[in-house]
Design a protein around this motif. Structure first.
Motif, PDB file in Angstrom:
ATOM      1  N   ILE A 241      10.258  27.302 -18.200  1.00  0.00           N
ATOM      2  CA  ILE A 241       9.401  27.992 -19.123  1.00  0.00           C
ATOM      3  C   ILE A 241       8.023  27.584 -18.938  1.00  0.00           C
ATOM      4  CG2 ILE A 241       8.588  28.005 -21.610  1.00  0.00           C
ATOM      5  CD1 ILE A 241      11.577  27.516 -22.246  1.00  0.00           C
ATOM      6  N   SER A 242       7.798  26.331 -18.281  1.00  0.00           N
ATOM      7  CA  SER A 242       6.320  25.773 -17.975  1.00  0.00           C
ATOM      8  C   SER A 242       5.869  26.602 -16.783  1.00  0.00           C
ATOM      9  CB  SER A 242       6.418  24.416 -17.776  1.00  0.00           C
ATOM     10  OG  SER A 242       7.385  24.016 -16.667  1.00  0.00           O
ATOM     11  N   ARG A 243       6.795  27.132 -15.855  1.00  0.00           N
ATOM     12  CA  ARG A 243       6.307  27.652 -14.661  1.00  0.00           C
ATOM     13  C   ARG A 243       5.669  29.069 -15.006  1.00  0.00           C
ATOM     14  NH1 ARG A 243      10.212  30.564 -10.094  1.00  0.00           N
ATOM     15  NH2 ARG A 243       8.707  32.038  -9.315  1.00  0.00           N
ATOM     16  N   ARG A 316       1.574   2.004 -16.295  1.00  0.00           N
ATOM     17  CA  ARG A 316       1.656   2.288 -14.813  1.00  0.00           C
ATOM     18  C   ARG A 316       3.019   3.006 -14.485  1.00  0.00           C
ATOM     19  NH1 ARG A 316      -1.261   3.131 -10.414  1.00  0.00           N
ATOM     20  NH2 ARG A 316      -0.160   2.272  -8.470  1.00  0.00           N
ATOM     21  N   LEU A 317       3.893   2.842 -15.047  1.00  0.00           N
ATOM     22  CA  LEU A 317       5.483   3.255 -14.827  1.00  0.00           C
ATOM     23  C   LEU A 317       5.325   4.690 -15.429  1.00  0.00           C
ATOM     24  CD1 LEU A 317       7.977   0.710 -15.799  1.00  0.00           C
ATOM     25  CD2 LEU A 317       7.504   1.469 -13.626  1.00  0.00           C
ATOM     26  N   VAL A 318       4.767   5.163 -16.387  1.00  0.00           N
ATOM     27  CA  VAL A 318       4.703   6.579 -17.038  1.00  0.00           C
ATOM     28  C   VAL A 318       3.919   7.426 -15.898  1.00  0.00           C
ATOM     29  CG1 VAL A 318       2.396   6.356 -18.212  1.00  0.00           C
ATOM     30  CG2 VAL A 318       4.311   7.772 -18.938  1.00  0.00           C
ATOM     31  N   ALA A 319       3.053   7.190 -15.044  1.00  0.00           N
ATOM     32  CA  ALA A 319       2.426   7.961 -13.956  1.00  0.00           C
ATOM     33  C   ALA A 319       3.518   8.293 -12.894  1.00  0.00           C
ATOM     34  CB  ALA A 319       1.484   7.267 -13.271  1.00  0.00           C
ATOM     35  N   TYR A 320       4.765   7.721 -12.957  1.00  0.00           N
ATOM     36  CA  TYR A 320       5.876   8.076 -11.992  1.00  0.00           C
ATOM     37  C   TYR A 320       6.951   8.945 -12.509  1.00  0.00           C
ATOM     38  CZ  TYR A 320       3.737   4.616  -9.137  1.00  0.00           C
ATOM     39  OH  TYR A 320       2.696   4.055  -8.219  1.00  0.00           O
ATOM     40  N   GLY A 321       6.980   9.299 -14.067  1.00  0.00           N
ATOM     41  CA  GLY A 321       7.682  10.010 -14.574  1.00  0.00           C
ATOM     42  C   GLY A 321       7.471  10.301 -15.944  1.00  0.00           C
ATOM     43  N   HIS A 322       6.995  11.699 -16.143  1.00  0.00           N
ATOM     44  CA  HIS A 322       6.586  12.046 -17.420  1.00  0.00           C
ATOM     45  C   HIS A 322       6.885  13.371 -17.614  1.00  0.00           C
ATOM     46  CE1 HIS A 322       2.984  13.485 -15.647  1.00  0.00           C
ATOM     47  NE2 HIS A 322       2.711  12.418 -14.902  1.00  0.00           N
ATOM     48  N   LYS A 323       6.779  14.140 -18.845  1.00  0.00           N
ATOM     49  CA  LYS A 323       7.197  15.516 -19.080  1.00  0.00           C
ATOM     50  C   LYS A 323       6.356  16.519 -18.346  1.00  0.00           C
ATOM     51  CE  LYS A 323       5.242  15.519 -23.613  1.00  0.00           C
ATOM     52  NZ  LYS A 323       4.829  14.151 -23.676  1.00  0.00           N
ATOM     53  N   TRP A 324       5.112  16.019 -18.324  1.00  0.00           N
ATOM     54  CA  TRP A 324       3.804  16.854 -17.685  1.00  0.00           C
ATOM     55  C   TRP A 324       4.171  17.269 -16.218  1.00  0.00           C
ATOM     56  CZ3 TRP A 324       1.110  18.129 -21.674  1.00  0.00           C
ATOM     57  CH2 TRP A 324       1.084  17.164 -22.819  1.00  0.00           C
ATOM     58  N   GLY A 325       4.986  16.455 -15.474  1.00  0.00           N
ATOM     59  CA  GLY A 325       5.224  16.750 -14.124  1.00  0.00           C
ATOM     60  C   GLY A 325       6.194  17.983 -13.956  1.00  0.00           C
ATOM     61  N   PHE A 326       6.821  18.213 -15.033  1.00  0.00           N
ATOM     62  CA  PHE A 326       7.839  19.317 -15.017  1.00  0.00           C
ATOM     63  C   PHE A 326       7.345  20.790 -14.642  1.00  0.00           C
ATOM     64  CE2 PHE A 326      10.633  17.099 -18.132  1.00  0.00           C
ATOM     65  CZ  PHE A 326      11.581  16.783 -17.132  1.00  0.00           C
ATOM     66  N   LEU A 413      11.257  24.823 -25.695  1.00  0.00           N
ATOM     67  CA  LEU A 413      10.136  26.012 -25.356  1.00  0.00           C
ATOM     68  C   LEU A 413       8.745  25.897 -25.774  1.00  0.00           C
ATOM     69  CD1 LEU A 413      10.855  29.660 -26.255  1.00  0.00           C
ATOM     70  CD2 LEU A 413       8.897  28.815 -26.948  1.00  0.00           C
ATOM     71  N   PRO A 414       8.550  25.142 -26.941  1.00  0.00           N
ATOM     72  CA  PRO A 414       7.184  24.795 -27.528  1.00  0.00           C
ATOM     73  C   PRO A 414       6.514  23.668 -26.425  1.00  0.00           C
ATOM     74  CG  PRO A 414       8.837  24.029 -29.350  1.00  0.00           C
ATOM     75  CD  PRO A 414       9.275  25.005 -28.193  1.00  0.00           C
ATOM     76  N   GLN A 415       7.585  22.791 -26.255  1.00  0.00           N
ATOM     77  CA  GLN A 415       6.868  21.624 -25.333  1.00  0.00           C
ATOM     78  C   GLN A 415       6.568  22.066 -23.944  1.00  0.00           C
ATOM     79  OE1 GLN A 415       9.402  18.221 -25.592  1.00  0.00           O
ATOM     80  NE2 GLN A 415       7.690  16.830 -25.111  1.00  0.00           N
ATOM     81  N   ALA A 416       7.279  22.839 -23.429  1.00  0.00           N
ATOM     82  CA  ALA A 416       6.914  23.440 -22.168  1.00  0.00           C
ATOM     83  C   ALA A 416       5.590  24.275 -22.083  1.00  0.00           C
ATOM     84  CB  ALA A 416       8.204  24.082 -21.453  1.00  0.00           C
ATOM     85  N   CYS A 417       5.380  25.058 -23.093  1.00  0.00           N
ATOM     86  CA  CYS A 417       4.207  25.934 -23.097  1.00  0.00           C
ATOM     87  C   CYS A 417       2.910  25.064 -23.346  1.00  0.00           C
ATOM     88  CB  CYS A 417       4.467  26.658 -24.403  1.00  0.00           C
ATOM     89  SG  CYS A 417       5.620  28.195 -24.053  1.00  0.00           S
ATOM     90  N   VAL A 418       3.059  23.943 -24.353  1.00  0.00           N
ATOM     91  CA  VAL A 418       1.872  23.124 -24.334  1.00  0.00           C
ATOM     92  C   VAL A 418       1.739  22.377 -22.852  1.00  0.00           C
ATOM     93  CG1 VAL A 418       1.170  21.051 -25.357  1.00  0.00           C
ATOM     94  CG2 VAL A 418       2.187  22.906 -26.891  1.00  0.00           C
ATOM     95  N   SER A 419       2.543  21.972 -22.127  1.00  0.00           N
ATOM     96  CA  SER A 419       2.648  21.285 -21.038  1.00  0.00           C
ATOM     97  C   SER A 419       1.938  22.338 -19.861  1.00  0.00           C
ATOM     98  CB  SER A 419       4.006  20.655 -20.446  1.00  0.00           C
ATOM     99  OG  SER A 419       4.479  19.857 -21.477  1.00  0.00           O
ATOM    100  N   ALA A 420       2.274  23.412 -19.870  1.00  0.00           N
ATOM    101  CA  ALA A 420       1.735  24.413 -19.075  1.00  0.00           C
ATOM    102  C   ALA A 420       0.406  24.550 -19.199  1.00  0.00           C
ATOM    103  CB  ALA A 420       2.484  25.828 -19.029  1.00  0.00           C
ATOM    104  N   TYR A 421      -0.178  24.719 -20.466  1.00  0.00           N
ATOM    105  CA  TYR A 421      -1.393  24.870 -21.012  1.00  0.00           C
ATOM    106  C   TYR A 421      -2.328  23.737 -20.382  1.00  0.00           C
ATOM    107  CZ  TYR A 421      -5.441  26.391 -23.579  1.00  0.00           C
ATOM    108  OH  TYR A 421      -6.873  26.838 -24.173  1.00  0.00           O
ATOM    109  N   HIS A 422      -1.815  22.491 -20.808  1.00  0.00           N
ATOM    110  CA  HIS A 422      -2.613  21.391 -20.393  1.00  0.00           C
ATOM    111  C   HIS A 422      -2.914  21.172 -18.997  1.00  0.00           C
ATOM    112  CE1 HIS A 422      -2.175  20.053 -24.523  1.00  0.00           C
ATOM    113  NE2 HIS A 422      -3.169  19.233 -24.347  1.00  0.00           N
ATOM    114  N   VAL A 423      -1.894  21.214 -18.310  1.00  0.00           N
ATOM    115  CA  VAL A 423      -1.865  21.189 -16.634  1.00  0.00           C
ATOM    116  C   VAL A 423      -2.808  22.208 -16.228  1.00  0.00           C
ATOM    117  CG1 VAL A 423      -0.526  21.180 -14.492  1.00  0.00           C
ATOM    118  CG2 VAL A 423       0.203  19.847 -16.510  1.00  0.00           C
TER     119      VAL A 423
END
Length: 454
Positions: A241-243, A316-326, A413-423
């Motif tokens: 969905i983020s794609r 520091r760790l969060v930079a290596y794995g977070h939902k925005w990376g999807f 679904l809503p989380q992916a849409c928000v991530s896509a918008y921010h990125v």
């Protein structure tokens, strides 16, 4: 377009074409991302482990289910009092989760408010139910539920000023074709998750029916499998969905939702399997670090001396794995760690860290899922308490876990849409397709930070 989906970047000429021409003719520049054989092997390992674990857990559950049928209606296990409440609460979880997602798309503002106030109320009601059961295990679970309800209530009061931005960003993000086109696929994901949950319930029932020293181990393994599998199902939806959302916001290009889901399953499963095991762990670390920092404040007490160090390690760790990376996993077919690092560096480059840290979408989706889990507990636990009190505690706990995981799948679904918008905004803040939602919020945060310093 080649059948094999390599990593691509938009060709400069394609970006420069007028919108009307780009809709008819898309120029692709297919570029393989440099990747070593070691990285490929590491990514594939998690995919192989996931499928192998599914095979082994299936065998285990079938064996336990058969044993459960053989030992059915013994003096210590009565399937008719154990299975119906859990299976019914699983079905209710699917209905409630999908309904909550539909409410989010229709009215984001009211749904956010409902999540932040209903979740602690339902959690408190769950605690009261567990107190009524009266067993030792239920009293411990009740204490945890009541404390969690109090924490949710305090958190809801603290973040009330953020509700307005959360509603605005949800509304603008859900305007993408991903929000409507992915509805049927998310429904299928919810059904798959519900089916797998019912399958796990049969295995847990079989383990309970056989009195052995390994029952606790079998149940723990099944619950771990349930957690990992449900996160994988959820993250498949998130990546796909983020794609679709990113392509709409960044390039005003339409990508078929079916194509996005198929490509994710075919080409990104290794990243999804890795992230499904990594992100929850990093989320717990960062959440605990924030809680410690909030409690410690500016005190110099010895017990809080490590709070600042722990918070820095967590950040520091969060930079290596977070939902925005999807988003980059779906769009550029990157490895999950690489995608997370690149996305975080991009946020830092455009100074969006404070905006990302204050985003309520993750908390909203989490509390929505908690509310669904609490509803399932009240249904399954009350039923079992009325017909067979000795099963009420474990049925309540299992019902909550199932409801929570199914809720997470629906809220992908809503989380992916928000991530896509921010990125998409972070990659090109000057893009005229974006309104003033994010810039206005960044200015508000900067003014707030300046006032707090003064």
């Amino acid at each position: 377009m080649p059948k094999e989906r390599n990593t691509w970047k938009w060709h400069a000429r394609a970006a420069a074409l007028p919108k009307e021409i780009r809709k008819r003719c898309v120029v692709w520049d297919w570029v393989r991302e440099p990747n070593t054989q070691l990285k490929k092997t590491a990514r594939k390992t998690f995919q192989i482990l996931f499928y192998l674990h599914l095979l082994l857990i299936t065998i285990l559950i079938i064996v336990l289910t058969v044993l459960g049928l053989l030992f059915a209606n013994t003096h210590h296990f009565h399937p008719i009092h154990w299975y119906p409440p859990l299976l019914t609460s699983s079905a209710c979880a699917a209905i409630a989760a999908f309904g909550w997602q539909a409410a989010t798309r229709c009215n984001p503002s009211n749904t956010i408010k409902a999540a932040f106030w209903l979740s602690p109320s339902l959690t408190c009601a769950t605690g009261v139910l567990l107190l009524s059961i009266g067993s030792a295990g239920s009293l411990v679970a009740a204490a945890m539920a009541l404390i969690f309800a109090l924490i949710q209530s305090l958190y809801a009061c603290w973040v009330v000023p953020r509700f307005d931005y959360a509603a605005r960003i949800l509304k603008v993000s859900l305007s993408s074709p991903a929000a409507t086109g992915a509805t049927n696929f998310v429904l299928v994901s919810v059904i798959v998750g519900t089916t797998y949950s019912c399958f796990c319930v049969s295995g847990i029932g079989g383990a309970i029916s056989t009195i052995t020293h390994l029952d606790g181990l079998f149940i723990s393994v099944i619950l771990l499998s349930l957690a990992w599998t449900m996160h994988v199902i959820r993250n498949i939806s998130h990546v796909a969905i983020s794609r679709v959302g990113y392509m709409h916001f960044a390039n005003e290009m339409e990508v078929g939702t079916r194509v996005a889901f198929c490509d994710t399953i075919k080409h990104s499963m290794e990243c999804v399997c890795l992230s499904s095991a990594l992100v929850p762990i990093l989320g717990v670390i960062r959440g605990s670090a924030r809680a410690m920092s909030s409690i410690a404040g500016d005190t110099d007490e010895f017990m809080f001396s490590c709070a600042d160090c722990y918070a820095r390690v967590a950040d520091r760790l969060v930079a290596y794995g977070h939902k925005w990376g999807f988003v980059h996993v779906g769009v550029y077919d990157k490895g999950f760690v690489r995608a997370s690092v690149d996305t975080w560096e991009m946020f830092q480059r455009v100074r969006m860290e404070s905006l990302i840290d204050s985003d309520l979408t993750g908390s909203f989706c989490f509390l929505s899922s908690v509310a669904v889990g609490a509803i399932c507990t009240l249904i399954g636990g009350s039923w079992t308490f009325a017909v067979h009190k000795s099963y009420a505690t474990e049925v309540s706990i299992y019902a909550f876990l199932i409801g929570y995981f199914i809720g997470r799948i629906a809220m992908a679904l809503p989380q992916a849409c928000v991530s896509a918008y921010h990125v998409a905004y972070a990659e090109n803040p000057e893009n005229l397709r974006f309104d003033s939602t994010i810039p206005t919020r960044i200015q508000e945060l900067q003014r707030s930070q300046a006032l707090s310093r003064n």
